[in-house]
Design an enzyme around this catalytic site. Structure first.
Site, PDB file in Angstrom:
ATOM      1  N   HIS A  21       1.015  -1.207  -0.091  1.00  0.00           N
ATOM      2  CA  HIS A  21       0.061   0.016   0.181  1.00  0.00           C
ATOM      3  C   HIS A  21       0.817   1.185   0.082  1.00  0.00           C
ATOM      4  O   HIS A  21       0.678   2.175  -0.924  1.00  0.00           O
ATOM      5  CB  HIS A  21      -1.007  -0.020   1.378  1.00  0.00           C
ATOM      6  CG  HIS A  21      -1.924   1.192   1.157  1.00  0.00           C
ATOM      7  ND1 HIS A  21      -2.934   0.942   0.895  1.00  0.00           N
ATOM      8  CD2 HIS A  21      -1.683   2.484   1.940  1.00  0.00           C
ATOM      9  CE1 HIS A  21      -3.693   2.219   1.049  1.00  0.00           C
ATOM     10  NE2 HIS A  21      -2.873   3.097   1.701  1.00  0.00           N
ATOM     11  N   GLU A  22       1.614   1.501   0.920  1.00  0.00           N
ATOM     12  CA  GLU A  22       2.689   2.498   0.880  1.00  0.00           C
ATOM     13  C   GLU A  22       3.511   2.543  -0.177  1.00  0.00           C
ATOM     14  O   GLU A  22       3.920   3.653  -0.491  1.00  0.00           O
ATOM     15  CB  GLU A  22       3.405   2.434   2.442  1.00  0.00           C
ATOM     16  CG  GLU A  22       2.535   2.259   3.775  1.00  0.00           C
ATOM     17  CD  GLU A  22       1.484   3.620   3.832  1.00  0.00           C
ATOM     18  OE1 GLU A  22       1.785   4.781   3.251  1.00  0.00           O
ATOM     19  OE2 GLU A  22       0.440   3.462   4.315  1.00  0.00           O
ATOM     20  N   HIS A  25       1.914   4.668  -2.561  1.00  0.00           N
ATOM     21  CA  HIS A  25       1.933   6.003  -2.510  1.00  0.00           C
ATOM     22  C   HIS A  25       3.439   6.643  -3.181  1.00  0.00           C
ATOM     23  O   HIS A  25       3.710   7.771  -3.506  1.00  0.00           O
ATOM     24  CB  HIS A  25       1.852   6.621  -1.152  1.00  0.00           C
ATOM     25  CG  HIS A  25       0.359   6.220  -0.442  1.00  0.00           C
ATOM     26  ND1 HIS A  25      -0.748   6.901  -1.413  1.00  0.00           N
ATOM     27  CD2 HIS A  25      -0.157   5.632   0.539  1.00  0.00           C
ATOM     28  CE1 HIS A  25      -1.807   6.679  -0.659  1.00  0.00           C
ATOM     29  NE2 HIS A  25      -1.610   5.757   0.161  1.00  0.00           N
TER      30      HIS A  25
END
Length: 456
Positions: A21-22, A25
């Site tokens: 997920h990170e 980003h």
């Protein structure tokens, strides 16, 4: 050891999901020219960190393992007044609204891509699953009233092909939420031509299901269950009731008392329910000779329950198939699975809000950890499937329009696109507080549900 396995499986799954997920980003932020100051797995106090790359980004592991974050150069959080113009250009809030949307949306998108990759790999590799052959059902069930009798192989639901039991359950779950009827294509034995089959179509009504049914094994409520092998005895244990009565390996059971035994599971259920009671068992030995024997199951305590057993193995494994797809078909199937799961998750959330589905379905970290441990003990395929589904849930939840989540930020930026100006800072602060309150409430409900499940 089981507890340790559960903790390790949970932390490993969580680490994969958070990192993916990170990284979504992080990569899109770098692609958009935004400077990333820190990449943290975990929240709270940093327990380990190192700096790498041209920007000397701090890669950190923090104390609380629930979550993670990417810290970018942001004028709302750091003093940027002394930075040179080249650095100011890399500040997050100075980017176009489309770039900010891309950076925020990249995290949930990465979770969906992880699920697609996992599903595609499993579909391409081949997953052994129970076939869609069904066992005999009660006459009062919806399946029996639709014309099913047991032994049929379900090949399609509303025109869509199903090959494995999980496919059948998935299709029926979607229809059950809509209370729509299920049109099943079934393959039956052809009485006019022994050894051959024909395809028939029956319609099973699902509107008789209530909300509580969907929270459990609703297929059993409909009368649909996996077909089991014939009641043929396997290994006979020495000095047990079966051996003492004269039962032998390979015996085919026909009746217990006046009850016709349809499969191995039915025979086991009758034995378990007859602790200390003499049972008249009729059948045929492996050599073709019929028998009529009285067996008294011995009592055996299992927890707080007393059951009967005769110390004889009875094969119960259902018919299995291994489904595999070509790489392109596997990816297409994985995309469809991820989309359908996301839509179903949103539907469930919507029905919770209007009271059609119980809030007991919300699970927290305790239940997720338990499932992680269970699937890891079953095998790598089950564990990877678990990770894929949790990754989808994480992606969907992060896209909800709740302040402090990615979805809340996307809502802000969408409003900025529509109005031509950023959301006032005071409104954003109020929304942030409201968002934290909503998340804390949801977490409290989830943990409460987890504790109730453990106690029950």
């Amino acid at each position: 050891m089981t507890f340790l396995q559960t903790v390790i499986a949970f932390l490993a799954a969580l680490a994969v999901l958070v990192v993916v997920h990170e990284l979504g980003h992080y990569w899109v932020a770098r692609w958009c020219g935004v400077k990333v100051l820190r990449f943290s797995v975990g929240m709270g106090k940093i327990v380990w960190s190192r700096r790498f790359g041209p920007d000397q980004t701090e890669w950190a592991i923090s104390m609380l393992p629930l979550g993670g974050y990417v810290k970018m150069l942001d004028a709302r959080e750091q003093d940027v007044s002394t930075l040179p113009p080249a650095e100011l250009k890399r500040e997050f809030t100075s980017q176009s609204v489309w770039k900010r949307i891309a950076i925020v949306a990249a995290g949930p998108l990465a979770n969906f891509l992880l699920a697609i990759a996992v599903f595609a790999g499993l579909y391409s590799y081949g997953v052994p699953e129970p076939a869609t052959r069904i066992r005999a059902m009660p006459e009062s069930s919806a399946a029996y009233q639709a014309g099913l009798r047991g032994g049929e192989l379900i090949t399609a639901v509303n025109g869509e092909t199903v090959r494995a039991w999980s496919d059948l359950r998935w299709k029926l779950t979607q229809l059950a939420l809509e209370k729509a009827p299920a049109r099943l294509d079934v393959q039956r034995p052809n009485p006019a031509s022994p050894g051959s089959t024909f395809v028939d179509t029956v319609t099973v009504r699902l509107d008789g299901l209530v909300t509580e049914d969907l929270e459990g094994d609703f297929l059993a409520k409909l009368g649909l269950d996996l077909a089991r092998p014939k009641p043929v005895l396997g290994k006979i244990m020495p000095d047990g009731p079966a051996m003492q009565a004269g039962l032998r390996e390979g015996d085919l059971i026909h009746k217990v008392g006046d009850i016709t035994v349809t499969d191995g599971l039915a025979f086991v259920e009758l034995i378990r329910a007859s602790s200390g009671k003499p049972l008249q068992i009729t059948g045929v030995h492996a050599n073709g000779q019929p028998f009529d024997i009285t067996v008294t199951p011995e009592s055996y305590s299992k927890g707080e329950q007393t059951i009967g057993r005769i110390k004889a193995e009875v094969p119960l494994a259902p018919e299995m198939i291994t489904t595999s797809d070509a790489p392109v078909a596997a990816v297409a199937k994985a995309v469809t699975k991820t989309w359908d799961t996301s839509v179903l998750t949103l539907k469930m959330l919507g029905k919770m809000l209007i009271g059609e589905v119980s809030w007991k379905n919300i699970t927290g970290p305790i239940t997720i950890a338990d499932y992680a441990g269970q699937t890891a003990r079953i095998g790598i395929i089950s564990y990877l499937t678990f990770i894929a589904f949790i990754s989808i849930s994480l992606g969907v939840m992060n896209l909800l329009p709740i302040p402090v989540l990615d979805g809340g930020l996307l809502l802000y930026y969408s409003l900025e696109l529509l109005t031509g100006r950023a959301l006032p800072e005071r409104v954003g602060e109020i929304a942030q507080r409201a968002g934290v309150g909503i998340l804390m409430t949801l977490m409290a409900v989830a943990v409460f549900n987890d504790i109730v499940r453990l106690m029950s």
